[in-house]
Design a protein around this motif. Structure first.
Motif, PDB file in Angstrom:
ATOM      1  N   GLY A 124       2.410 -32.257 -20.527  1.00 12.70           N
ATOM      2  CA  GLY A 124       2.233 -31.067 -21.666  1.00 12.70           C
ATOM      3  C   GLY A 124       2.613 -32.021 -22.892  1.00 12.70           C
ATOM      4  N   PHE A 125       2.145 -30.825 -24.724  1.00 12.26           N
ATOM      5  CA  PHE A 125       2.544 -31.694 -25.161  1.00 12.26           C
ATOM      6  C   PHE A 125       3.163 -30.072 -26.275  1.00 12.26           C
ATOM      7  N   VAL A 126       3.871 -30.284 -27.212  1.00  4.12           N
ATOM      8  CA  VAL A 126       3.627 -28.631 -27.910  1.00  4.12           C
ATOM      9  C   VAL A 126       3.714 -29.517 -29.454  1.00  4.12           C
ATOM     10  N   LEU A 127       2.258 -29.157 -30.091  1.00  5.74           N
ATOM     11  CA  LEU A 127       2.275 -29.518 -31.908  1.00  5.74           C
ATOM     12  C   LEU A 127       3.092 -28.757 -32.575  1.00  5.74           C
ATOM     13  N   THR A 128       3.081 -29.466 -34.089  1.00  6.08           N
ATOM     14  CA  THR A 128       3.885 -28.921 -34.961  1.00  6.08           C
ATOM     15  C   THR A 128       2.528 -28.519 -36.435  1.00  6.08           C
ATOM     16  N   ASN A 129       2.771 -27.839 -37.360  1.00  8.49           N
ATOM     17  CA  ASN A 129       2.299 -28.216 -38.293  1.00  8.49           C
ATOM     18  C   ASN A 129       0.228 -27.997 -38.344  1.00  8.49           C
ATOM     19  N   THR A 130       0.389 -26.840 -37.536  1.00 12.24           N
ATOM     20  CA  THR A 130      -1.405 -26.773 -37.450  1.00 12.24           C
ATOM     21  C   THR A 130      -1.672 -26.591 -38.500  1.00 12.24           C
ATOM     22  N   ASP A 133      -9.081 -26.211 -38.784  1.00 11.44           N
ATOM     23  CA  ASP A 133     -10.200 -28.433 -38.491  1.00 11.44           C
ATOM     24  C   ASP A 133      -9.250 -28.847 -37.893  1.00 11.44           C
ATOM     25  N   ASP A 134      -8.008 -28.663 -37.148  1.00 12.52           N
ATOM     26  CA  ASP A 134      -7.012 -29.594 -36.454  1.00 12.52           C
ATOM     27  C   ASP A 134      -8.186 -30.570 -35.465  1.00 12.52           C
ATOM     28  N   LEU A 135      -7.837 -31.826 -35.478  1.00 11.82           N
ATOM     29  CA  LEU A 135      -8.750 -32.921 -34.688  1.00 11.82           C
ATOM     30  C   LEU A 135      -7.862 -32.835 -33.544  1.00 11.82           C
ATOM     31  N   ARG A 136      -6.537 -32.459 -33.765  1.00 10.82           N
ATOM     32  CA  ARG A 136      -5.608 -32.797 -32.406  1.00 10.82           C
ATOM     33  C   ARG A 136      -5.630 -31.926 -31.396  1.00 10.82           C
ATOM     34  N   THR A 137      -5.412 -30.208 -31.758  1.00 14.61           N
ATOM     35  CA  THR A 137      -5.672 -29.349 -30.354  1.00 14.61           C
ATOM     36  C   THR A 137      -7.672 -29.539 -29.945  1.00 14.61           C
ATOM     37  N   ARG A 138      -8.858 -29.878 -30.877  1.00 12.54           N
ATOM     38  CA  ARG A 138      -9.465 -30.353 -30.170  1.00 12.54           C
ATOM     39  C   ARG A 138     -10.202 -31.500 -29.481  1.00 12.54           C
ATOM     40  N   LEU A 145      -5.923 -30.459 -21.671  1.00 14.25           N
ATOM     41  CA  LEU A 145      -5.037 -31.018 -21.505  1.00 14.25           C
ATOM     42  C   LEU A 145      -3.557 -29.507 -21.361  1.00 14.25           C
ATOM     43  N   PRO A 146      -2.949 -29.443 -20.899  1.00 15.98           N
ATOM     44  CA  PRO A 146      -1.925 -28.218 -21.903  1.00 15.98           C
ATOM     45  C   PRO A 146      -1.088 -28.755 -22.669  1.00 15.98           C
ATOM     46  N   PHE A 147      -1.147 -27.866 -23.002  1.00 21.58           N
ATOM     47  CA  PHE A 147      -0.273 -28.008 -24.865  1.00 21.58           C
ATOM     48  C   PHE A 147       0.058 -26.655 -25.352  1.00 21.58           C
ATOM     49  N   VAL A 148       0.268 -26.020 -26.580  1.00 22.38           N
ATOM     50  CA  VAL A 148       1.170 -24.724 -27.109  1.00 22.38           C
ATOM     51  C   VAL A 148       1.034 -25.489 -28.472  1.00 22.38           C
ATOM     52  N   ALA A 156      -9.572 -20.534 -35.684  1.00 22.88           N
ATOM     53  CA  ALA A 156      -9.499 -19.830 -34.565  1.00 22.88           C
ATOM     54  C   ALA A 156      -8.636 -19.993 -33.822  1.00 22.88           C
ATOM     55  N   GLU A 157      -7.865 -18.255 -33.708  1.00 20.22           N
ATOM     56  CA  GLU A 157      -6.808 -17.501 -33.288  1.00 20.22           C
ATOM     57  C   GLU A 157      -7.053 -18.003 -31.424  1.00 20.22           C
ATOM     58  N   ASP A 158      -7.948 -17.965 -30.768  1.00 20.50           N
ATOM     59  CA  ASP A 158      -7.902 -17.431 -29.771  1.00 20.50           C
ATOM     60  C   ASP A 158      -8.688 -18.395 -28.723  1.00 20.50           C
ATOM     61  N   THR A 159      -8.330 -19.425 -29.269  1.00 17.19           N
ATOM     62  CA  THR A 159      -9.187 -21.279 -28.521  1.00 17.19           C
ATOM     63  C   THR A 159      -7.631 -21.870 -28.036  1.00 17.19           C
ATOM     64  N   HIS A 160      -6.860 -21.918 -28.362  1.00 16.26           N
ATOM     65  CA  HIS A 160      -5.419 -21.987 -27.033  1.00 16.26           C
ATOM     66  C   HIS A 160      -4.368 -21.390 -27.628  1.00 16.26           C
ATOM     67  N   PRO A 161      -3.002 -21.561 -26.742  1.00 18.76           N
ATOM     68  CA  PRO A 161      -2.389 -20.985 -26.618  1.00 18.76           C
ATOM     69  C   PRO A 161      -1.205 -21.425 -28.034  1.00 18.76           C
ATOM     70  N   TRP A 162      -0.201 -20.039 -28.985  1.00 20.66           N
ATOM     71  CA  TRP A 162      -0.126 -20.695 -30.017  1.00 20.66           C
ATOM     72  C   TRP A 162       1.127 -19.797 -30.113  1.00 20.66           C
ATOM     73  N   VAL A 163       2.169 -20.652 -31.015  1.00 22.51           N
ATOM     74  CA  VAL A 163       3.250 -19.311 -31.278  1.00 22.51           C
ATOM     75  C   VAL A 163       3.870 -19.556 -32.609  1.00 22.51           C
ATOM     76  N   ASP A 164       4.061 -18.469 -32.962  1.00 26.07           N
ATOM     77  CA  ASP A 164       4.320 -19.154 -34.850  1.00 26.07           C
ATOM     78  C   ASP A 164       4.638 -17.367 -34.978  1.00 26.07           C
ATOM     79  N   VAL A 165       5.422 -17.768 -36.445  1.00 28.51           N
ATOM     80  CA  VAL A 165       6.498 -16.540 -37.874  1.00 28.51           C
ATOM     81  C   VAL A 165       5.276 -16.234 -38.000  1.00 28.51           C
TER      82      VAL A 165
END
Length: 371
Positions: A124-130, A133-138, A145-148, A156-165
């Motif tokens: 799986g992947f961990v993404l930063t710098n969201t 219109d993020d092409l990577r998450t789409r 595929l597993p990612f956070v 689009a806050e309800d589309t995938h798992p995320w962690v933020d401050v």
């Protein structure tokens, strides 16, 4: 004495083999007391899981991918270093490894995903710098595929798992503090509109001014970096006499907001009588990054204005540079963010049922120093 095994650890801890496996792979399902006893046995015996055997059994590589973005123009890039260190340390506790790679843009990053999945079998992947219109998450969602992500999927806050401050909460803390100190002309130095995190931090400052009855405050948008902060401060200080240069501040130059609206504030704003601060100019600056804040303090000093005495400056990210130079800043709980990213991704890999994607928003805190 032979190499310690899962069975020998189970015997030493007086638990079942499955309990030992749970402590290693799913510690959250084991009681704290039992978990501590098993971990003590693992440490005492020097047990190490057989990663190769596990990979053959589970078809998992135990590898998590993370793309390192191009270096930015500022000291705030150290936040990514802190995140990477914490992410790696947390992942290693669960016998995962972080694989780093680079990509010039979103499209190149998705090509890298495909290559790594095919060649390494990354789990799986961990993404930063969201961003919007993020092409990577789409791309990852379309392929299931597993990612956070460290960062919200803006818009689009309800589309995938995320962690933020919560950046807005951080700048609101900074603004509220400055209001309590008696400042009424509080400027914001941030990035051009369209940056999710930048707009979020600007919103917290604006909400703080509105709550204090100060109206719309002066602001400047520049690209991140010390020079950007310096030019923004110069622009705000030099434009103080123009219409809108001190929007929301001139009306309260001496009074300090509506009666009873702000507690603990001085009758006259700090810095209001300093010869180098023109009437209507900001006496305090809330900045979207420590890099920008350092530029603001440099410009103030060049004009004979003492940060912390004649004018206040608060940055964002609480970098080591801020600590060394005595810069007040908003601190993000980066270690907690990294640990939560690993927890969420492991839950996805285990196939834990969830009604909707997991989301976690951490609250930052204000670190006050000399500025």
């Amino acid at each position: 004495m032979g190499r310690p095994t899962l069975n020998s650890v189970a015997e030493a801890a007086a638990v079942s083999r499955q309990t030992v496996s749970n402590v290693i792979n799913s510690p959250e399902v084991v009681s704290p007391e039992t978990r501590e006893r098993v971990l003590a046995a693992i440490e005492r015996l020097g047990y190490r899981p057989n990663t190769a055997a596990r990979q053959m059994r589970t078809t998992r590589s135990q590898i998590i991918g993370l793309c390192i973005p191009p270096s930015g123009n500022g000291v705030s890039g150290v936040v990514l270093d802190q995140f990477l260190h914490s992410l790696t340390a947390t992942a290693e506790r669960y016998d995962h490894r972080i694989m780093l790679f680079t990509a010039a843009d979103d499209e190149a990053e998705t090509r890298a995903y495909a290559d790594l999945i095919a060649s390494v079998g990354i789990d799986g992947f961990v993404l930063t710098n969201t961003h919007h219109d993020d092409l990577r998450t789409r791309w990852l969602l379309d392929r299931e595929l597993p990612f956070v992500t460290f960062g919200r999927p803006w818009g689009a806050e309800d589309t995938h798992p995320w962690v933020d401050v919560d950046g807005a909460a951080g700048t609101r803390l900074a603004t509220d503090h400055l209001v309590r100190q008696g400042h009424r002309r509080i400027a914001f130095v941030g990035w051009p509109e369209g940056s999710g995190s930048g707009d979020d931090r600007r919103a917290g400052w604006a909400a703080g001014l509105a709550a204090a009855g100060l109206g719309e405050g002066p602001q400047a948008a520049v690209y991140d970096g010390v020079e950007g902060g310096r030019s923004a401060a110069a622009r705000l200080l030099d434009a103080s006499g123009s219409a809108g240069g001190a929007a929301g501040g001139a009306a309260n130059l001496r009074g300090g907001g509506p009666a009873g609206g702000v507690g603990g504030g001085a009758a006259n704003p700090p810095g209001g009588d300093h010869p180098a601060i023109a009437a209507g100019a900001p006496t305090a600056f809330v900045c979207a990054s420590d890099s920008l804040a350092l530029g603001v303090t440099a410009e103030l000093r060049d004009r004979g204005i003492r940060p912390g005495a004649d004018a206040a400056v608060i940055g964002f990210d609480d970098t080591p540079t801020a600590s060394v130079l005595g810069l007040s800043s908003v601190a993000q709980p980066i270690a907690d963010v990294a640990a939560e990213c690993v927890r969420q991704l492991r839950a996805i890999l285990r196939g834990d049922p969830a009604a909707e994607p997991a989301t976690t928003l951490f609250t930052p805190h204000l670190v006050l120093r000399t500025t």
